[in-house]
Enzyme design. Structure first.
Site, PDB file in Angstrom:
ATOM      1  N   HIS A  35      26.958  -6.704 -79.157  1.00  0.00           N
ATOM      2  CA  HIS A  35      26.049  -7.789 -79.551  1.00  0.00           C
ATOM      3  C   HIS A  35      24.769  -7.649 -78.739  1.00  0.00           C
ATOM      4  O   HIS A  35      24.638  -6.726 -77.922  1.00  0.00           O
ATOM      5  CB  HIS A  35      26.731  -9.145 -79.345  1.00  0.00           C
ATOM      6  CG  HIS A  35      27.315  -9.324 -77.972  1.00  0.00           C
ATOM      7  ND1 HIS A  35      26.546  -9.350 -76.831  1.00  0.00           N
ATOM      8  CD2 HIS A  35      28.605  -9.453 -77.554  1.00  0.00           C
ATOM      9  CE1 HIS A  35      27.307  -9.527 -75.787  1.00  0.00           C
ATOM     10  NE2 HIS A  35      28.582  -9.565 -76.189  1.00  0.00           N
ATOM     11  N   GLY A  37      23.713  -9.022 -76.169  1.00  0.00           N
ATOM     12  CA  GLY A  37      23.907  -8.942 -74.711  1.00  0.00           C
ATOM     13  C   GLY A  37      24.037  -7.494 -74.289  1.00  0.00           C
ATOM     14  O   GLY A  37      23.337  -7.011 -73.378  1.00  0.00           O
ATOM     15  N   HIS A  38      24.932  -6.773 -74.982  1.00  0.00           N
ATOM     16  CA  HIS A  38      25.098  -5.342 -74.690  1.00  0.00           C
ATOM     17  C   HIS A  38      23.793  -4.588 -74.956  1.00  0.00           C
ATOM     18  O   HIS A  38      23.392  -3.727 -74.180  1.00  0.00           O
ATOM     19  CB  HIS A  38      26.169  -4.720 -75.596  1.00  0.00           C
ATOM     20  CG  HIS A  38      27.529  -5.319 -75.458  1.00  0.00           C
ATOM     21  ND1 HIS A  38      28.114  -6.050 -76.465  1.00  0.00           N
ATOM     22  CD2 HIS A  38      28.436  -5.278 -74.456  1.00  0.00           C
ATOM     23  CE1 HIS A  38      29.322  -6.432 -76.091  1.00  0.00           C
ATOM     24  NE2 HIS A  38      29.552  -5.979 -74.870  1.00  0.00           N
ATOM     25  N   GLN A 149      24.725 -10.117 -66.067  1.00  0.00           N
ATOM     26  CA  GLN A 149      24.962 -11.255 -65.183  1.00  0.00           C
ATOM     27  C   GLN A 149      25.993 -12.221 -65.782  1.00  0.00           C
ATOM     28  O   GLN A 149      26.614 -13.001 -65.076  1.00  0.00           O
ATOM     29  CB  GLN A 149      23.623 -11.964 -64.925  1.00  0.00           C
ATOM     30  CG  GLN A 149      23.688 -13.246 -64.122  1.00  0.00           C
ATOM     31  CD  GLN A 149      24.223 -13.027 -62.715  1.00  0.00           C
ATOM     32  OE1 GLN A 149      24.073 -11.942 -62.138  1.00  0.00           O
ATOM     33  NE2 GLN A 149      24.862 -14.052 -62.160  1.00  0.00           N
ATOM     34  N   LYS A 150      26.196 -12.127 -67.086  1.00  0.00           N
ATOM     35  CA  LYS A 150      27.224 -12.938 -67.761  1.00  0.00           C
ATOM     36  C   LYS A 150      28.558 -12.841 -67.020  1.00  0.00           C
ATOM     37  O   LYS A 150      29.295 -13.800 -66.898  1.00  0.00           O
ATOM     38  CB  LYS A 150      27.355 -12.431 -69.199  1.00  0.00           C
ATOM     39  CG  LYS A 150      28.630 -12.740 -69.913  1.00  0.00           C
ATOM     40  CD  LYS A 150      28.552 -14.082 -70.564  1.00  0.00           C
ATOM     41  CE  LYS A 150      29.818 -14.540 -71.238  1.00  0.00           C
ATOM     42  NZ  LYS A 150      30.856 -13.601 -71.461  1.00  0.00           N
ATOM     43  N   GLN A 154      32.067  -9.711 -61.706  1.00  0.00           N
ATOM     44  CA  GLN A 154      32.168  -8.270 -61.980  1.00  0.00           C
ATOM     45  C   GLN A 154      30.979  -7.508 -61.386  1.00  0.00           C
ATOM     46  O   GLN A 154      31.145  -6.421 -60.840  1.00  0.00           O
ATOM     47  CB  GLN A 154      32.239  -8.067 -63.490  1.00  0.00           C
ATOM     48  CG  GLN A 154      32.165  -6.627 -63.938  1.00  0.00           C
ATOM     49  CD  GLN A 154      32.462  -6.481 -65.425  1.00  0.00           C
ATOM     50  OE1 GLN A 154      33.611  -6.511 -65.827  1.00  0.00           O
ATOM     51  NE2 GLN A 154      31.435  -6.323 -66.231  1.00  0.00           N
ATOM     52  N   VAL A 177      22.255 -13.019 -72.002  1.00  0.00           N
ATOM     53  CA  VAL A 177      21.609 -13.284 -73.293  1.00  0.00           C
ATOM     54  C   VAL A 177      22.390 -14.400 -73.994  1.00  0.00           C
ATOM     55  O   VAL A 177      23.624 -14.337 -74.078  1.00  0.00           O
ATOM     56  CB  VAL A 177      21.572 -12.011 -74.169  1.00  0.00           C
ATOM     57  CG1 VAL A 177      20.933 -12.302 -75.518  1.00  0.00           C
ATOM     58  CG2 VAL A 177      20.817 -10.904 -73.444  1.00  0.00           C
ATOM     59  N   SER A 186      29.101 -13.146 -76.522  1.00  0.00           N
ATOM     60  CA  SER A 186      30.325 -12.524 -76.032  1.00  0.00           C
ATOM     61  C   SER A 186      31.082 -11.960 -77.233  1.00  0.00           C
ATOM     62  O   SER A 186      31.065 -12.572 -78.312  1.00  0.00           O
ATOM     63  CB  SER A 186      31.200 -13.579 -75.338  1.00  0.00           C
ATOM     64  OG  SER A 186      32.532 -13.130 -75.236  1.00  0.00           O
ATOM     65  N   SER A 187      31.725 -10.830 -77.037  1.00  0.00           N
ATOM     66  CA  SER A 187      32.530 -10.277 -78.137  1.00  0.00           C
ATOM     67  C   SER A 187      33.606 -11.273 -78.544  1.00  0.00           C
ATOM     68  O   SER A 187      34.016 -11.317 -79.704  1.00  0.00           O
ATOM     69  CB  SER A 187      33.180  -8.962 -77.706  1.00  0.00           C
ATOM     70  OG  SER A 187      32.186  -8.069 -77.239  1.00  0.00           O
TER      71      SER A 187
HETATM   72  P1  AMP Z   1      32.070  -6.079 -72.254  1.00  0.00           P
HETATM   73  O1  AMP Z   1      31.957  -5.276 -73.498  1.00  0.00           O
HETATM   74  O2  AMP Z   1      32.418  -7.523 -72.489  1.00  0.00           O
HETATM   75  O3  AMP Z   1      32.930  -5.423 -71.212  1.00  0.00           O
HETATM   76  O4  AMP Z   1      30.616  -6.125 -71.628  1.00  0.00           O
HETATM   77  C1  AMP Z   1      29.920  -4.954 -71.328  1.00  0.00           C
HETATM   78  C2  AMP Z   1      28.709  -5.301 -70.512  1.00  0.00           C
HETATM   79  O5  AMP Z   1      27.862  -6.173 -71.251  1.00  0.00           O
HETATM   80  C3  AMP Z   1      29.059  -6.030 -69.215  1.00  0.00           C
HETATM   81  O6  AMP Z   1      28.230  -5.546 -68.166  1.00  0.00           O
HETATM   82  C4  AMP Z   1      28.746  -7.458 -69.545  1.00  0.00           C
HETATM   83  O7  AMP Z   1      28.404  -8.240 -68.412  1.00  0.00           O
HETATM   84  C5  AMP Z   1      27.551  -7.299 -70.463  1.00  0.00           C
HETATM   85  N1  AMP Z   1      27.379  -8.486 -71.290  1.00  0.00           N
HETATM   86  C6  AMP Z   1      28.312  -9.090 -72.067  1.00  0.00           C
HETATM   87  N2  AMP Z   1      27.806 -10.204 -72.626  1.00  0.00           N
HETATM   88  C7  AMP Z   1      26.534 -10.322 -72.187  1.00  0.00           C
HETATM   89  C8  AMP Z   1      25.486 -11.278 -72.397  1.00  0.00           C
HETATM   90  N3  AMP Z   1      25.629 -12.331 -73.179  1.00  0.00           N
HETATM   91  N4  AMP Z   1      24.305 -11.068 -71.765  1.00  0.00           N
HETATM   92  C9  AMP Z   1      24.128  -9.985 -70.957  1.00  0.00           C
HETATM   93  N5  AMP Z   1      25.076  -9.065 -70.725  1.00  0.00           N
HETATM   94  C10 AMP Z   1      26.260  -9.229 -71.324  1.00  0.00           C
END
Ligand code: AMP
Length: 295
Positions: A35, A37-38, A149-150, A154, A177, A186-187
């Protein structure tokens, strides 16, 4: 763009880029179902680095036995289309055995900061995160790695392990984001039905109440946490897992807030979905969260 499934191929491509082409490599680790965010991380990687690698791997070791590993959203075709548009050079989408070969027995645990907040609610979660990040760093050897930062805790864990294990990688943290509603992307938002999605905005509303209280002079962390708790309680579909008010760098519990950066983090169940969010108060050079339009 190339999709790489094998660890050996990923290592050798990265080695060649580094040695023969003398280029910098940026790694964006993800679990896919991408999404905005990624994509914000990928854009920054694209801006900063010569070669961008995005890993897509739903990492089993960071899921608890009763969590959503089996149901976690997966859509590599869609992810590939999005990453192609952003001019990513390599997608590293390994099969399980490429990351965890038969007989795998070595784990990385960052002591201290792994045990509270998410670590307390999800035992073993950060051991899984630290382990997979270590493996990915060893395969790709990135100059820069990008995290959101979400997932505030971590980011601290990844920074600590990078320093402690002497990785030659700079960790870049980018702001959360959000949708216009305030809901952090978020996924796992894909699990929410329409009513739950509306209910899920309570996480950010609760954080904003806390921020407002702080702005109005409140310095007692228990009372700040109470603001968050009582806001979440106004939403019948939401159930608070935890709210914490800690030092943003050490995750030390704070009684009285001073001028140090403070992390207010919470986890909330909305229906069957568990969501997390956070804000940092007092960060000197803090980048503001980003809002995106969603259809
Ligand atoms: P994930 O796929 O959930 O493991 O997330 C992969 C990366 O994307 C991690 O560094 C998360 O912190 C980041 N991420 C996930 N959601 C957001 C968001 N809404 N805004 C910024 N970064 C995000």
């Amino acid at each position: 763009m190339e999709i790489i499934n094998r660890r050996q191929r990923m290592s050798s491509v990265a080695r060649k880029v580094r040695r023969e082409e003398d280029k910098t490599i940026g790694l964006v680790p993800t679990m896919g179902a991408l999404h905005e965010g990624h994509l914000s991380l990928v854009r920054e990687a694209r801006r900063m680095c010569d070669v961008v690698v995005v890993s897509v791997f739903v990492n089993p070791t960071q899921f608890g036995p009763n969590e959503d590993f089996q149901h976690y959203p997966r859509d590599l075709t869609k992810d590939t289309a999005l990453l192609t548009e952003l001019n990513v050079d390599y997608i590293f989408a390994p099969a399980m055995e490429e990351i965890y070969p038969k007989g795998f027995a070595t784990y990385v645990k960052v002591e201290g900061i792994s045990d509270q907040l998410e670590g307390a609610s999800r035992p073993g979660h950060f051991r899984g995160v630290a382990t997979v990040v270590t493996i990915l760093f060893n395969i790709v050897r990135p100059d820069f790695a990008f995290f959101g930062q979400k997932d505030a805790q971590q980011t601290l864990i990844v920074k600590r392990l990078t320093r402690d294990l002497a990785f030659d990688t700079e960790i870049v943290i980018l702001p959360t984001v959000r949708e216009e509603s305030g809901l952090a992307l978020s996924s796992r938002n894909a699990y929410l039905d329409e009513d739950e999605r509306r209910a899920a905005t309570v996480l950010y509303r609760a954080l904003r109440t806390a921020k407002e209280a702080y702005k109005n002079g409140e310095r007692n962390s228990t009372r700040i946490a109470d603001w968050v708790r009582s806001t979440v309680e106004t939403e019948p579909r939401a159930r608070l897992d935890y709210v914490s008010v800690t030092d943003a760098d050490t995750l030390e519990k704070l009684e009285k807030l001073d001028d140090r950066p403070v992390l207010i983090a919470l986890a909330v169940h909305v229906g069957k979905t568990r969501l997390i969010d956070n804000v940092v108060l007092n960060r000197a050079k803090q980048k503001e969260d980003v809002t995106v339009k969603t259809s």
